[in-house]
Design a protein around this motif. Structure first.
Motif, PDB file in Angstrom:
ATOM      1  N   LYS A  35       0.828  -1.207   0.000  1.00 22.00           N
ATOM      2  CA  LYS A  35       0.000   0.000   0.000  1.00 22.00           C
ATOM      3  C   LYS A  35       0.864   1.260   0.000  1.00 22.00           C
ATOM      4  CE  LYS A  35      -4.480  -1.111   2.108  1.00 22.00           C
ATOM      5  NZ  LYS A  35      -5.409  -0.737   3.210  1.00 22.00           N
ATOM      6  N   PRO A  36       0.446   2.295  -0.742  1.00 23.40           N
ATOM      7  CA  PRO A  36       1.205   3.556  -0.715  1.00 23.40           C
ATOM      8  C   PRO A  36       1.123   4.195   0.664  1.00 23.40           C
ATOM      9  CG  PRO A  36      -0.870   3.828  -1.892  1.00 23.40           C
ATOM     10  CD  PRO A  36      -0.726   2.360  -1.640  1.00 23.40           C
ATOM     11  N   LYS A  37       2.198   4.842   1.050  1.00 23.06           N
ATOM     12  CA  LYS A  37       2.279   5.470   2.374  1.00 23.06           C
ATOM     13  C   LYS A  37       2.600   6.951   2.196  1.00 23.06           C
ATOM     14  CE  LYS A  37       4.060   1.092   4.099  1.00 23.06           C
ATOM     15  NZ  LYS A  37       3.983   0.480   2.743  1.00 23.06           N
ATOM     16  N   ALA A  38       1.911   7.769   2.973  1.00 21.96           N
ATOM     17  CA  ALA A  38       2.109   9.217   2.862  1.00 21.96           C
ATOM     18  C   ALA A  38       2.337   9.830   4.235  1.00 21.96           C
ATOM     19  CB  ALA A  38       0.895   9.863   2.201  1.00 21.96           C
TER      20      ALA A  38
ATOM     21  N   CYS B  13       7.298  21.288  -4.307  1.00 18.01           N
ATOM     22  CA  CYS B  13       6.148  20.400  -4.465  1.00 18.01           C
ATOM     23  C   CYS B  13       5.945  20.071  -5.940  1.00 18.01           C
ATOM     24  CB  CYS B  13       4.884  20.999  -3.858  1.00 18.01           C
ATOM     25  SG  CYS B  13       4.165  22.365  -4.768  1.00 18.01           S
ATOM     26  N   ASN B  14       5.349  18.910  -6.178  1.00 18.44           N
ATOM     27  CA  ASN B  14       5.083  18.475  -7.548  1.00 18.44           C
ATOM     28  C   ASN B  14       3.827  19.128  -8.121  1.00 18.44           C
ATOM     29  OD1 ASN B  14       6.555  16.251  -6.028  1.00 18.44           O
ATOM     30  ND2 ASN B  14       6.823  15.557  -8.131  1.00 18.44           N
ATOM     31  N   LYS B  15       2.833  19.326  -7.247  1.00 20.64           N
ATOM     32  CA  LYS B  15       1.566  19.874  -7.727  1.00 20.64           C
ATOM     33  C   LYS B  15       0.839  20.538  -6.557  1.00 20.64           C
ATOM     34  CE  LYS B  15      -2.400  18.534 -10.631  1.00 20.64           C
ATOM     35  NZ  LYS B  15      -2.088  19.546 -11.670  1.00 20.64           N
ATOM     36  N   ARG B  16       0.127  21.635  -6.872  1.00 19.56           N
ATOM     37  CA  ARG B  16      -0.606  22.374  -5.853  1.00 19.56           C
ATOM     38  C   ARG B  16      -2.102  22.266  -6.094  1.00 19.56           C
ATOM     39  NH1 ARG B  16      -1.462  28.286  -5.494  1.00 19.56           N
ATOM     40  NH2 ARG B  16      -0.079  28.483  -7.288  1.00 19.56           N
ATOM     41  N   PHE B  17      -2.867  22.185  -4.988  1.00 20.39           N
ATOM     42  CA  PHE B  17      -4.322  22.048  -5.068  1.00 20.39           C
ATOM     43  C   PHE B  17      -4.979  23.097  -4.179  1.00 20.39           C
ATOM     44  CE2 PHE B  17      -2.242  18.022  -5.701  1.00 20.39           C
ATOM     45  CZ  PHE B  17      -2.848  17.502  -6.835  1.00 20.39           C
ATOM     46  N   ALA B  18      -6.167  23.541  -4.586  1.00 19.96           N
ATOM     47  CA  ALA B  18      -6.879  24.556  -3.815  1.00 19.96           C
ATOM     48  C   ALA B  18      -7.688  23.954  -2.681  1.00 19.96           C
ATOM     49  CB  ALA B  18      -7.800  25.361  -4.739  1.00 19.96           C
ATOM     50  N   THR B  19      -8.120  22.705  -2.838  1.00 20.79           N
ATOM     51  CA  THR B  19      -8.943  22.064  -1.811  1.00 20.79           C
ATOM     52  C   THR B  19      -8.553  20.602  -1.645  1.00 20.79           C
ATOM     53  OG1 THR B  19     -10.648  21.317  -3.361  1.00 20.79           O
ATOM     54  CG2 THR B  19     -10.915  23.538  -2.412  1.00 20.79           C
ATOM     55  N   ALA B  20      -8.964  20.023  -0.512  1.00 21.07           N
ATOM     56  CA  ALA B  20      -8.727  18.598  -0.269  1.00 21.07           C
ATOM     57  C   ALA B  20      -9.497  17.757  -1.275  1.00 21.07           C
ATOM     58  CB  ALA B  20      -9.146  18.235   1.157  1.00 21.07           C
TER      59      ALA B  20
ATOM     60  N   ILE C  70       2.139  14.658   1.744  1.00 20.47           N
ATOM     61  CA  ILE C  70       0.926  15.425   1.429  1.00 20.47           C
ATOM     62  C   ILE C  70       0.850  16.573   2.420  1.00 20.47           C
ATOM     63  CG2 ILE C  70      -1.580  15.394   1.244  1.00 20.47           C
ATOM     64  CD1 ILE C  70      -1.395  12.370   0.716  1.00 20.47           C
ATOM     65  N   VAL C  71       0.919  17.795   1.914  1.00 16.96           N
ATOM     66  CA  VAL C  71       0.860  18.975   2.773  1.00 16.96           C
ATOM     67  C   VAL C  71      -0.581  19.457   2.813  1.00 16.96           C
ATOM     68  CG1 VAL C  71       1.671  21.325   3.154  1.00 16.96           C
ATOM     69  CG2 VAL C  71       3.221  19.598   2.190  1.00 16.96           C
ATOM     70  N   TYR C  72      -1.170  19.407   3.996  1.00 24.08           N
ATOM     71  CA  TYR C  72      -2.566  19.810   4.168  1.00 24.08           C
ATOM     72  C   TYR C  72      -2.587  21.142   4.902  1.00 24.08           C
ATOM     73  CZ  TYR C  72      -7.490  19.561   5.545  1.00 24.08           C
ATOM     74  OH  TYR C  72      -8.835  19.827   5.730  1.00 24.08           O
TER      75      TYR C  72
ATOM     76  N   LYS D  38      11.183  12.601  -3.180  1.00 20.58           N
ATOM     77  CA  LYS D  38       9.825  12.059  -3.115  1.00 20.58           C
ATOM     78  C   LYS D  38       8.822  13.065  -3.680  1.00 20.58           C
ATOM     79  CE  LYS D  38      10.892   9.222   0.938  1.00 20.58           C
ATOM     80  NZ  LYS D  38      10.679   7.877   0.411  1.00 20.58           N
ATOM     81  N   ASP D  39       7.658  12.549  -4.080  1.00 24.24           N
ATOM     82  CA  ASP D  39       6.591  13.419  -4.547  1.00 24.24           C
ATOM     83  C   ASP D  39       6.008  14.188  -3.363  1.00 24.24           C
ATOM     84  OD1 ASP D  39       6.881  12.529  -7.122  1.00 24.24           O
ATOM     85  OD2 ASP D  39       5.278  11.043  -6.977  1.00 24.24           O
ATOM     86  N   VAL D  40       5.804  15.475  -3.540  1.00 23.66           N
ATOM     87  CA  VAL D  40       5.204  16.325  -2.512  1.00 23.66           C
ATOM     88  C   VAL D  40       4.001  17.031  -3.126  1.00 23.66           C
ATOM     89  CG1 VAL D  40       5.542  18.292  -0.972  1.00 23.66           C
ATOM     90  CG2 VAL D  40       7.410  16.657  -1.332  1.00 23.66           C
TER      91      VAL D  40
END
Length: 384
Positions: free
Chosen positions: A196-199, A360-367, A315-317, A340-342
């Motif tokens: 399983k992937p781990k974050a 970071c690899n990619k930025r998101f506005a929401t969860a 994963i930065v929340y 690692k991917d961030v």
């Protein structure tokens, strides 16, 4: 049932509640349909001591045995356990600290010869806050005569972690440092679902006001549940609360110095911590807190970095958009040092600092936006 056994050694100092968490994780894995065996090395040693040498050893007296006798009994117990693993393949969870702090001396609980015999696939160092550990040791018949300070406990934890990490490196095995407060499913997944992937979940903590953090924590926990549903195992740094000791110490020092005085070594300070909704109050002298302060401060960073090393991604929340030096360091460590991917979830007004976007690899506005992306990109990449 696996064609070959998967062996996971659960180490970590006494008083960390390791065996209880193992039992919960094993029960959960069995509910999932896996063939899980659980063993305490001490139980096997007690059987060997009685059957081979006529010695009745208990948890209260085992560490008083002559070193040579103790090693002989342990080697025979380890060999028997290995034969059991070979005769009945399955998932094996074995509990044994690598070190014991007894009578002011560090005693070996596992050495390289032992682990070469057991051939573990993974090591998990289970840790807990020094406050409850001290309480458990003080009430445990085996340990209550030892009179541990907070610094003793933190030092033992550091020695244990370093020893196990070295053993894992020798064996080329997986290595994890996981707080006991992680849910049983995290431990169960490491044992039976290593694919399983781990974050590592990174988020601001220090600079978030208490009333804001309570609401934030509820949202964060819902986000973690969604990630679990995707099959992602989450390592959460907020499972350790002992950083509050540093805050209590600093508040007291600032208070007395503003009054023109100096800290009193014997001044008793209150430490309030909430565990699973129950608020507990611990009391320590200033001297005891000041003594453990540098160890805890350094171990917080080492522990979080260790979880990042064991994860596939970070994963930065940060839906609050609150700047955090700790988060920035974790992003840089994961992205630049470890490659690692961030992924950054940023909800603040305006663009985040370049020290966030550069790592970071990619930025998101929401969860929700990240969850949608993870279904089609993150999970397939790591085999989840």
């Amino acid at each position: 049932m696996p064609r070959e056994s998967r062996v996971v050694i659960f180490s970590g100092p006494a008083g960390s509640g390791t065996y209880e968490r193992m039992l919960e994780a094993a029960q959960l894995a069995r509910e999932w349909g896996y063939d899980v065996h659980i063993a305490r090395l001490f139980d096997r040693m007690a059987k060997v001591a009685l059957e081979r040498y006529g010695l009745e050893i208990t948890e209260e007296n085992v560490l008083n045995l002559l070193r040579e006798r103790l090693i002989t009994i342990r080697k025979e117990a380890v060999a028997q356990l290995r034969r059991e693993i070979e005769s009945e393949p399955g998932f094996y969870m074995i509990r044994s600290p690598a070190t014991f702090f007894w009578g002011g001396t560090l005693i070996t609980g596992l050495d390289l010869d032992d682990v070469m015999t057991l051939r573990p696939d993974a090591f998990i160092v289970v840790v807990d806050d020094v406050m409850p550990v001290k309480e458990r040791l003080a009430s445990d018949p085996e340990w209550r005569t030892q009179r541990f300070t907070l610094r003793d406990i933190a030092s033992w934890r550091e020695q244990e972690t370093a020893m196990v990490e070295e053993l894992a490196r020798w064996m080329k095995a997986e290595f994890y440092v996981i707080a006991r407060a992680h849910p049983p499913r995290v431990f169960a997944d490491i044992v039976v679902n290593p694919q399983k992937p781990k974050a590592y979940l990174s988020f601001p903590m220090t600079h978030v006001p208490p009333d804001v953090f309570r609401e934030f924590e509820e949202k964060k926990n819902r986000f973690v549940d969604e990630l679990n549903e995707l099959g992602i195992v989450i390592f959460d740094p907020a499972t350790m609360m002992e950083g509050v000791l540093l805050s209590v110490l600093e508040d007291y020092e600032n208070k007395v110095r503003k009054q023109g005085g100096e800290p009193d070594p014997d001044e008793e300070l209150e430490v309030k911590v909430s565990y699973e909704g129950e608020e507990l109050v611990y009391k320590y002298t200033y001297q005891e807190l000041a003594s453990v302060d540098p160890l805890i401060e350094g171990q917080i960073v080492k522990r979080d970095f260790s979880m990042i090393e064991a994860a596939n991604m970070v994963i930065v929340y940060n839906p609050l958009g609150i700047p955090s030096p700790g988060v920035a360091c974790e992003m840089m460590y994961g992205h630049r040092v470890l490659g690692k991917d961030v992924y950054l979830i940023w909800g603040g007004e305006g663009r985040p600092s370049p020290f966030y976007t550069a790592f970071c690899n990619k930025r998101f506005a929401t969860a929700e936006e990240f969850i949608e992306y993870a279904r089609s990109h993150v999970r397939p990449k790591w085999g989840g």
